[in-house]
Design an enzyme around this catalytic site. Sequence first.
Site, PDB file in Angstrom:
ATOM      1  CB  SER A 214      28.469  72.939 -24.528  1.00 29.00           C
ATOM      2  OG  SER A 214      28.743  74.157 -25.188  1.00 29.00           O
ATOM      3  N   PRO A 215      26.515  70.333 -23.737  1.00 35.75           N
ATOM      4  CG  PRO A 215      25.802  69.999 -21.513  1.00 35.75           C
ATOM      5  CD  PRO A 215      25.954  71.066 -22.567  1.00 35.75           C
TER       6      PRO A 215
END
Length: 484
Positions: A214-215
């Site tokens: 997700s980053p």
Amino acid sequence: MNRPLRRVAICFLVMVLALMGRATWIQFFKADTYRSDPHNPRLAIDQYSHPLGNILVDGAPVTGSAKTGGTLAYKRTYTDGPLYAPITGFSSQIYGSTQLEGVYRKVLDGSDSRLARPSDTLLRKQPKPGDVSTTVDARVQKAGYAALKGKKGAAVALDPATGKVLGMVSTPSYDPGAFAGSSAADQAAWDKLEKDKNKPNINRAMRQSLAPGSPFKVVVGAAALTYAPGTYPDVDSRTDADSPYPLPGTKRSLPNEDPTAPCKDATLRVAFQYSCNNVFAKVANTLGQDKIQQMAEKFGFNDPKLDIPVRAAKSVYPTGMDKPSEAMSGIGQYNDMATPLQMAMVASAVANDGTLMKPMMVDELTDGSGTSIQSFQPTQYSKPVTPTVAHSLQSAMQTVVTSGTGTSVQIPGLTVGAKTGTAQNGVNNSGTPYAWFLSWAKNSDGKKVAVASIVQQSDAARAEVSGGSLAGPVAKAMMKAALQ
């Protein structure tokens, strides 16, 4: 002289001339080649005939030299070896050198021509070895190392304004002094290190690329605000994203980690806050992989020659994807790969109002008397986004910390932005997911730090693995050490 004797004499003459020619050729044309051949034992004898120069952290040496009494008179020693191993690397009488020990070997052993004074040249005297001054902040380094608690993982802290590496930790680590010599004990220590299944000799902070999870949504968000302002004018506009998101051309849908999260038709701010997969998958398909690739490469992805000065492993944003893969890539999965250094660069550019400074791990090289022979200045790597887009991303990432998945890294007195995440690991996600945390912080004086941390393996149950709970404390410790 009869004919047989004449033939023998001519034969011997030819052999003598050939021998003289060979000797001359070696002496004048091949001398440098043989002199620099790594198998030439004279190299090691010369290198370790005297104390080596040192690698400095906060102006103090974290390396040294100890007398051995053997043919190789000195061997390298290390202060807090496992702590600084990702920075220093090792210098071994048998196994060579790595990291800064390898890049600046000639400065550290005195063979760099810049170290020689006129008197050294006249007297054919070996110059005194030089030192390598790093950008590392000992407090940040120690904070990150302690927070990882020996778990398999890594973290990188950067100064966004300069690109200076303030901390680079990788665990489990190793003691480079354990095999610095040439004894049986040194060889046994090396063999043990090589056989360790946890591979402590890998610098996970910059030499290992893994799925960023997700980053990576920060990169996708940056692309949306930059390349499709009509569709995504700001972080508070609706995205018209179904939840779960139907993957184009398939009968499968991409769910969100929390099915109760308000992700349907969510804004980018809410999508950051709750890490909505559906929103970023849809954004990826809407923009197309070419635009996301363009943005990713501005942040440093697909760069095969990122030297800081040690070369980092390449972080990858793939090409040639079909639509379902493109969607999965938009949430940091499929074949996306990134090092913690790369993800710290993403956070650094956002924190620095859109300008990405090239990471640098060394400030200065000095000779034996402390005089500078080379200094290194901050340089711009790229400008991925405008200040306006950077401020929008900063705002969304602050929401993650104030009321989203990153509340665990709130730090009194500091403004903090973050993006949490986990990344699938193994075939069909059969392994324990990786826990990622991407963050930046700013104090009241305007000083900033950017940190990316990852915990690859922990004792937590699979359902309890999250970026906020596992990797977040590592980033929080490093941010506090840098700014408080």
